[in-house]
Motif scaffolding. Structure first.
Motif, PDB file in Angstrom:
ATOM      1  N   GLU A  25       0.830  -1.212   0.000  1.00 21.58           N
ATOM      2  CA  GLU A  25       0.000   0.000   0.000  1.00 21.58           C
ATOM      3  C   GLU A  25       0.862   1.257   0.000  1.00 21.58           C
ATOM      4  O   GLU A  25       0.553   2.228  -0.688  1.00 21.58           O
ATOM      5  N   MET A  28       2.441   1.868  -3.419  1.00 17.66           N
ATOM      6  CA  MET A  28       1.470   2.399  -4.386  1.00 17.66           C
ATOM      7  C   MET A  28       1.056   3.826  -4.049  1.00 17.66           C
ATOM      8  O   MET A  28       0.719   4.597  -4.933  1.00 17.66           O
ATOM      9  N   ASN A 120      -2.421   0.088  -9.147  1.00 19.20           N
ATOM     10  CA  ASN A 120      -3.431   0.700  -8.290  1.00 19.20           C
ATOM     11  C   ASN A 120      -4.713   0.955  -9.093  1.00 19.20           C
ATOM     12  O   ASN A 120      -5.031   2.073  -9.480  1.00 19.20           O
TER      13      ASN A 120
END
Length: 163
Positions: A25, A28, A120
């Motif tokens: 996460e 990204m 993403n």
């Protein structure tokens, strides 16, 4: 539900720090090498030259964060480090954040763009819904030449002449 974009106080960085929880996460979101991104790092970003940080607030609660990277020499603005509180996702807040930031950016310079990690998919859908389109392949290649990832580069519709 009152939603407002306001300048982001660096003292609120602790809240944003916990929104990207895994290494994937974080990569990204902002390309930082580890999770979570320390609040001190986020606070430091807010003080970088040309960076204007903003928070999206719903009923006074911070629900999203994003930055404008203003380049007056190139007459362009990049939307960057955009993230929504994980507990608030799926409600259109990302699109509202992007739309509000894009309006501020466009008021400053006509060329408005952003980059997104190619994996993403949710962010790519959000940005398309806010009016962003891919830049020409040769421009994306040029901008990616010094990047650690082959980002997908997007521009606010009609913002860049890619010919």
């Amino acid at each position: 539900m009152a939603v407002r974009l306001r300048p982001f106080p660096a003292g609120s960085a602790e809240a944003v720090s916990g929104w990207a929880r895994t290494r994937e996460e974080v990569i990204m979101w902002c390309g930082h090498p580890a999770a979570p991104v320390p609040a001190g790092q986020i606070s430091a970003w807010t003080r970088e030259n040309g960076v204007q940080p903003f928070g999206l607030y719903r009923d006074g609660l911070l629900v999203a964060y994003g930055e404008l990277w203003i380049d007056d020499d190139e007459a362009e603005v990049e939307l960057a480090r955009l993230i929504v509180d994980p507990g608030e996702r799926g409600q259109g807040l990302g699109r509202r954040l992007v739309t509000a930031l894009a309006a501020l950016a466009r008021a400053r310079h006509p060329r408005v763009f952003l980059r997104v990690h190619p994996d993403n998919a949710a962010a790519r859908r959000c940005y398309a819904g806010a009016g962003f389109e891919p830049v020409a392949p040769q421009l994306a290649a040029q901008w990616n030449a010094s990047q650690p990832v082959e980002y997908v580069w997007l521009t606010l519709a009609s913002a860049i002449d890619c010919n």
